[in-house]
Design a protein around this motif. Structure first.
Motif: not given
Ligand code: TYD
Ligand code: MG
Length: 468
Positions: A102, A125-126, A171, A214
């Motif tokens: 990231s 994801e974030e 992401d 990932h």
């Protein structure tokens, strides 16, 4: 999970043999493998990987994408891609969680935005707050970076289609989903169909897309590997989490070589390009330590000097261990066998560990001689010459074989202040020694006895005890 109104039919496909059926089987009716059936969307009629049906084109009429590569503002990153990002390309960036994926792509977003372009960062994801925190560390924020917190891939791509940014970053591919599928995000079917959807988007719009993936513990099954064949470029960001530097490597590249690597250093302000990796990799070397050898390997077009360490120690019961980090384990066993058979080393009751420093993975046989000598050095306790590099492939008969691009490796060694190089005797002479003193080596045995002779010269005070 919400379901779209226009549900497409799903089918079950065997991961092993590709057998298709309308229902689920625990065991594939065709190849009898257990647990290999995965759910997939049935391909819509007339769609190809570029989104729409096309008629033929003359090869000479196809526009070359080469001209329009997008620079990512990092020499290392651009080099790995083959000279920047090709329009409409789909790039998968894989790596262990926490390695810096990231960070690398957010930095890239900022740099591309600095060129006055728009970048869409799809954050699945974030939260935007978390991403802002990261961006604050990376330097000046930019107006051109747009964040979209969205896990529904269709909606995210709709936004992207409207916005027409210069670059899209997702992401991650494991956290977005297509609502037509019943399986959860990150499952094989979601990974595949999401990647397929993004691929169509990239080809249709010409907008390049980065996918973060990932590497999971199951790696091969649910990790980025299952979509490697679909994308144009597969990059892996590697390194040891608690070490500062990271290596970016292309595992596949439709637009360039897969030999190039990019080296970065993780700092407080993100990943910094390392233009001189040899210096970094050798910076922690201890002078005159037994078991350490320096080799010049070629990573793509670039020669890099790397320290190889070996440690031999008395083995416990059972088969002695041969453990390699950053080096092929089978190759290590082969070298141990060669040292035993042809150089008289007693390793049968010794564990042998080999470590390539800096988290680098050596794939070249040119490092064989250095690895073999590092082992011999550790076993004998005699340090190798600190100012020498060792280059050569080792054959089964214990012979040292020639390597390609020797000159370039020697130039790099000379540049870093090395005085000598042990090179295969078969190398074409006269060699451009690049100012190095060259020692030609025919066999591993010869190199090992030179090592032993060196110890006697270095310690004239050592007197062999007389037999009683
Ligand atoms: P991250 O990019 O979140 O990893 P990934 O996306 O691959 O899971 O980065 C994780 C690590 O990087 C984290 O431990 C903190 C560290 N880091 C730095 O050392 N310096 C920085 O400037 C940033 C942004 C992160
Ligand atoms: Mg991340």
């Amino acid at each position: 999970m919400s379901r779209g109104k226009t549900r497409r039919k799903t089918v079950w496909v065997c991961r092993e043999c590709g057998h298709e059926s309308s229902g689920y089987f625990g065991r594939c009716p065709s190849c009898d493998a257990w647990g290999t059936m995965v759910e997939q969307l049935e391909a819509p009629v007339a769609a190809n990987r570029f989104g729409e049906p096309r008629s033929f084109q003359r090869l000479t009429e196809v526009r070359s994408a080469e001209r329009a590569r997008l620079s990512l503002g990092s020499v290392e990153f651009d080099r790995v891609l083959g000279g920047g990002l090709v329009p409409g390309s789909l790039v998968l960036l894989g790596g262990d969680p926490g390695i810096g994926k990231s960070t690398l792509l957010l930095q890239t977003a900022l740099r591309v935005a600095e060129q006055g372009r728009t970048v869409l960062y799809i954050a699945a994801e974030e939260s935007p707050e978390q991403i802002k925190l990261r961006a604050d560390r990376l330097g000046a924020p930019s107006e051109g970076v747009l964040l979209l917190a969205e896990t529904a891939l269709d909606r995210a791509l709709e936004e992207a289609t409207q916005l027409r940014p210069a670059l899209v970053i997702i992401d991650s591919i494991q956290t977005v989903y297509l609502s037509e599928l019943d399986s959860s995000p990150g499952s094989v079917s979601q990974l595949r169909d999401c990647t397929g959807r993004v691929l169509q988007f990239a080809k249709r719009t010409g907008i390049p897309v980065f996918l973060i993936g990932h590497v999971t513990k199951e790696g091969l099954i649910a990790g980025p590997r299952v979509v490697e064949h679909m994308v144009d470029v597969v990059l892996y960001l590697e390194g040891e989490r608690f070490h500062q530097h990271r290596v970016l490597r292309a595992a596949k590249n439709r637009f360039g070589s897969t030999n190039e690597i990019g080296v970065f250093e993780m700092s407080d302000a993100g990943l910094i390009d390392v233009g001189n990796p040899s210096e970094l990799f050798l910076s922690e070397r201890v002078a005159n330590a037994a078991g350490s050898a320096v080799v010049a390997v070629l990573e793509g077009t670039r020669p890099i000097l790397i320290e190889v360490q070996a440690l031999t120690s008395a083995a416990g019961y059972g088969t002695p261990r041969r453990v390699a980090t950053g080096f092929d384990a089978t190759r290590l066993q082969l070298l141990v066998a060669v040292l035993t058979k042809h150089a008289g080393l007693r390793l049968a009751d010794q564990d042998v560990f080999v470590n390539v420093t800096g988290g680098i993975r050596i794939v070249e046989p040119a490092a064989d001689l250095a690895v073999a000598l590092a082992i011999a050095s550790s076993a004998s306790g005699i340090p190798l010459e600190t100012d020498a590099v060792y280059i050569g492939e080792v054959g089964l008969a214990g012979e040292v074989r020639g390597v390609h691009s020797l000159e370039r490796r020697l130039q790099e060694a000379a540049r870093l202040g090395f005085a000598r190089a042990y090179v295969p005797a078969s190398s074409r002479f006269p060699l451009v020694g690049a100012g190095l003193h060259l020692v030609s080596v025919r066999t591993v045995a010869e190199a090992v006895s030179a090592l032993a002779a060196r110890a006697v010269r270095a310690r004239p005070d050592v007197i062999e005890p007389l037999p009683e």
